[in-house]
Design a protein around this motif. Structure first.
Motif, PDB file in Angstrom:
ATOM      1  N   ALA B  38       0.847  -1.187   0.000  1.00  0.00           N
ATOM      2  CA  ALA B  38       0.000   0.000   0.000  1.00  0.00           C
ATOM      3  C   ALA B  38       0.883   1.237   0.000  1.00  0.00           C
ATOM      4  N   LEU B  39       0.316   2.355  -0.409  1.00  0.00           N
ATOM      5  CA  LEU B  39       1.087   3.599  -0.513  1.00  0.00           C
ATOM      6  C   LEU B  39       1.689   3.978   0.840  1.00  0.00           C
ATOM      7  N   GLY B  40       2.991   4.204   0.849  1.00  0.00           N
ATOM      8  CA  GLY B  40       3.664   4.632   2.066  1.00  0.00           C
ATOM      9  C   GLY B  40       3.935   3.529   3.066  1.00  0.00           C
ATOM     10  N   GLN B  41       3.724   2.290   2.660  1.00  0.00           N
ATOM     11  CA  GLN B  41       3.943   1.151   3.555  1.00  0.00           C
ATOM     12  C   GLN B  41       4.976   0.198   2.978  1.00  0.00           C
ATOM     13  N   GLY B  42       5.440  -0.703   3.811  1.00  0.00           N
ATOM     14  CA  GLY B  42       6.318  -1.753   3.334  1.00  0.00           C
ATOM     15  C   GLY B  42       5.523  -2.873   2.697  1.00  0.00           C
ATOM     16  N   PRO B  43       6.173  -3.708   1.901  1.00  0.00           N
ATOM     17  CA  PRO B  43       5.478  -4.846   1.289  1.00  0.00           C
ATOM     18  C   PRO B  43       4.933  -5.797   2.354  1.00  0.00           C
ATOM     19  N   GLU B  44       3.742  -6.300   2.105  1.00  0.00           N
ATOM     20  CA  GLU B  44       3.097  -7.285   2.981  1.00  0.00           C
ATOM     21  C   GLU B  44       2.974  -8.611   2.245  1.00  0.00           C
ATOM     22  N   PHE B  45       3.422  -9.666   2.876  1.00  0.00           N
ATOM     23  CA  PHE B  45       3.412 -10.989   2.281  1.00  0.00           C
ATOM     24  C   PHE B  45       1.989 -11.460   1.962  1.00  0.00           C
ATOM     25  N   LEU B  46       1.824 -12.020   0.772  1.00  0.00           N
ATOM     26  CA  LEU B  46       0.544 -12.605   0.384  1.00  0.00           C
ATOM     27  C   LEU B  46       0.640 -14.130   0.311  1.00  0.00           C
ATOM     28  N   THR B  47       1.566 -14.627  -0.517  1.00  0.00           N
ATOM     29  CA  THR B  47       1.617 -16.061  -0.743  1.00  0.00           C
ATOM     30  C   THR B  47       2.972 -16.474  -1.266  1.00  0.00           C
ATOM     31  N   TYR B  48       3.289 -17.772  -1.118  1.00  0.00           N
ATOM     32  CA  TYR B  48       4.589 -18.314  -1.488  1.00  0.00           C
ATOM     33  C   TYR B  48       4.423 -19.634  -2.231  1.00  0.00           C
ATOM     34  N   PHE B  49       5.202 -19.776  -3.310  1.00  0.00           N
ATOM     35  CA  PHE B  49       5.254 -21.014  -4.088  1.00  0.00           C
ATOM     36  C   PHE B  49       6.671 -21.593  -4.059  1.00  0.00           C
ATOM     37  N   GLN B  50       6.726 -22.897  -3.911  1.00  0.00           N
ATOM     38  CA  GLN B  50       7.982 -23.614  -4.142  1.00  0.00           C
ATOM     39  C   GLN B  50       7.719 -24.472  -5.363  1.00  0.00           C
ATOM     40  N   ASN B  51       8.348 -24.108  -6.481  1.00  0.00           N
ATOM     41  CA  ASN B  51       7.985 -24.689  -7.779  1.00  0.00           C
ATOM     42  C   ASN B  51       6.486 -24.481  -8.003  1.00  0.00           C
ATOM     43  N   GLU B  52       5.725 -25.524  -8.300  1.00  0.00           N
ATOM     44  CA  GLU B  52       4.305 -25.339  -8.566  1.00  0.00           C
ATOM     45  C   GLU B  52       3.451 -25.429  -7.299  1.00  0.00           C
ATOM     46  N   ALA B  53       4.040 -25.779  -6.189  1.00  0.00           N
ATOM     47  CA  ALA B  53       3.273 -25.980  -4.961  1.00  0.00           C
ATOM     48  C   ALA B  53       3.120 -24.667  -4.189  1.00  0.00           C
ATOM     49  N   GLN B  54       1.887 -24.326  -3.875  1.00  0.00           N
ATOM     50  CA  GLN B  54       1.615 -23.155  -3.057  1.00  0.00           C
ATOM     51  C   GLN B  54       1.707 -23.569  -1.596  1.00  0.00           C
ATOM     52  N   LEU B  55       2.833 -23.280  -0.975  1.00  0.00           N
ATOM     53  CA  LEU B  55       3.091 -23.766   0.375  1.00  0.00           C
ATOM     54  C   LEU B  55       2.549 -22.848   1.458  1.00  0.00           C
ATOM     55  N   ASP B  56       2.320 -21.612   1.133  1.00  0.00           N
ATOM     56  CA  ASP B  56       1.857 -20.671   2.150  1.00  0.00           C
ATOM     57  C   ASP B  56       0.972 -19.624   1.472  1.00  0.00           C
ATOM     58  N   LYS B  57      -0.262 -19.561   1.885  1.00  0.00           N
ATOM     59  CA  LYS B  57      -1.159 -18.515   1.377  1.00  0.00           C
ATOM     60  C   LYS B  57      -1.800 -17.765   2.518  1.00  0.00           C
ATOM     61  N   SER B  58      -1.107 -17.741   3.634  1.00  0.00           N
ATOM     62  CA  SER B  58      -1.653 -17.141   4.843  1.00  0.00           C
ATOM     63  C   SER B  58      -1.851 -15.638   4.747  1.00  0.00           C
ATOM     64  N   GLY B  59      -1.158 -14.991   3.810  1.00  0.00           N
ATOM     65  CA  GLY B  59      -1.269 -13.544   3.694  1.00  0.00           C
ATOM     66  C   GLY B  59      -2.370 -13.070   2.766  1.00  0.00           C
ATOM     67  N   LEU B  60      -3.006 -13.959   2.053  1.00  0.00           N
ATOM     68  CA  LEU B  60      -4.086 -13.552   1.154  1.00  0.00           C
ATOM     69  C   LEU B  60      -5.216 -12.982   1.988  1.00  0.00           C
ATOM     70  N   PRO B  61      -5.643 -11.734   1.698  1.00  0.00           N
ATOM     71  CA  PRO B  61      -6.588 -11.056   2.587  1.00  0.00           C
ATOM     72  C   PRO B  61      -8.009 -11.595   2.561  1.00  0.00           C
ATOM     73  N   SER B  62      -8.403 -12.238   1.499  1.00  0.00           N
ATOM     74  CA  SER B  62      -9.761 -12.788   1.437  1.00  0.00           C
ATOM     75  C   SER B  62      -9.818 -13.862   0.364  1.00  0.00           C
ATOM     76  N   ASP B  63     -10.942 -14.559   0.311  1.00  0.00           N
ATOM     77  CA  ASP B  63     -11.075 -15.602  -0.709  1.00  0.00           C
ATOM     78  C   ASP B  63     -11.296 -15.014  -2.091  1.00  0.00           C
ATOM     79  N   ARG B  64     -11.283 -13.690  -2.218  1.00  0.00           N
ATOM     80  CA  ARG B  64     -11.330 -13.088  -3.547  1.00  0.00           C
ATOM     81  C   ARG B  64      -9.957 -13.139  -4.219  1.00  0.00           C
ATOM     82  N   PHE B  65      -8.930 -13.414  -3.431  1.00  0.00           N
ATOM     83  CA  PHE B  65      -7.560 -13.462  -3.938  1.00  0.00           C
ATOM     84  C   PHE B  65      -7.168 -14.910  -4.183  1.00  0.00           C
ATOM     85  N   PHE B  66      -6.605 -15.144  -5.356  1.00  0.00           N
ATOM     86  CA  PHE B  66      -6.215 -16.500  -5.736  1.00  0.00           C
ATOM     87  C   PHE B  66      -4.921 -16.420  -6.539  1.00  0.00           C
ATOM     88  N   ALA B  67      -3.977 -17.310  -6.255  1.00  0.00           N
ATOM     89  CA  ALA B  67      -2.722 -17.316  -6.997  1.00  0.00           C
ATOM     90  C   ALA B  67      -2.425 -18.723  -7.471  1.00  0.00           C
TER      91      ALA B  67
END
Lengths: 111, 116
Positions: B38-67
């Motif tokens: 967000a403007l004036g803020q540091g980056p906030e983690f959303l999600t992490y992939f190791q190769n094709e596996a999505q190992l962490d999606k704890s930062g996704l703010p709602s189920d409207r977000f999909f990676a």
């Protein structure tokens, strides 16, 4: 909760002077820290990192100091140049693979 | 390519519209991250992939977000039914290895999303 934070949101220095940007962290278990530089309209760029078994690390014109006793990190930039104007973030590991960033310090270099 | 490439660089979406943001990581990089800034803020983690596996999606703010990263290279961040609070820069990053210590994370220049 545990977080990474910065003492000052803005810093203004004269060209040629040294700059010191500070960062406080609260997770005493953190074993690795990174400083990033973010210029306007660009993504963060890696500057320098330090592991917790060190208290100082030097790069080109930059030095990072780590004081684990008071959980404080600083980035020193020697002979600051106009091209150093940017927002600087410190970051520490959050989960096993990602980094948590502070809000950043905006460095402005005056000619 | 030489660095992490993101597209589009700028996107204006009407509230309620779906958007898709693309990331081409550095070739051969195992780890891929999405951050929201967000403007004036540091980056906030959303999600992490190791190769094709999505190992962490704890930062996704709602189920409207999909990676996704179906073949372990290119990744897409999709935001459904965008809302004004989704306006931010979405940063993609990649790294050669897994883990953090000594594993430099390289960022793209971001996709600037404005929801009107």
């Amino acid at each position: 909760g545990e977080s990474v934070g910065l003492h000052l949101p803005t810093l203004s220095v004269q060209e040629g002077d040294n700059s010191i940007i500070n960062c406080a962290y609260s997770n005493s278990a953190s074993d690795y820290f990174i400083w990033y530089k973010q210029e306007s309209g660009k993504g963060p760029q890696f500057i320098i990192d330090i592991r917790s078994n060190m208290d100082k690390r030097q790069g080109q014109r930059v030095t990072v100091l780590l004081n684990k006793t008071v959980k404080h990190l600083s980035l020193q930039i020697a002979a600051t140049q106009p091209g150093d104007s940017a927002v600087y973030f410190c970051a520490e590991p959050h989960h096993s693979n990602d980094m948590r960033f502070g809000a950043g310090t905006r460095l402005t270099v005056k000619p | 390519g030489a660095g992490v490439s993101q597209s589009p660089r700028y996107k204006v979406a009407k509230r309620g519209q779906d958007v898709a943001l693309r990331c081409d990581p550095i070739s051969g990089h195992v780890s891929l991250f999405w951050y929201q800034q967000a403007l004036g803020q540091g980056p906030e983690f959303l999600t992490y992939f190791q190769n094709e596996a999505q190992l962490d999606k704890s930062g996704l703010p709602s189920d409207r977000f999909f990676a996704e990263r179906p073949e372990g290279s290119v990744s897409t961040l999709k935001i459904q039914r965008t809302q004004q609070e989704d306006s931010a820069v979405y940063l993609c990053a990649s790294s050669f290895n897994t883990g953090t210590a000594g594993n430099t994370i390289y960022f793209g220049e971001g996709s600037w999303l404005t929801v009107v």
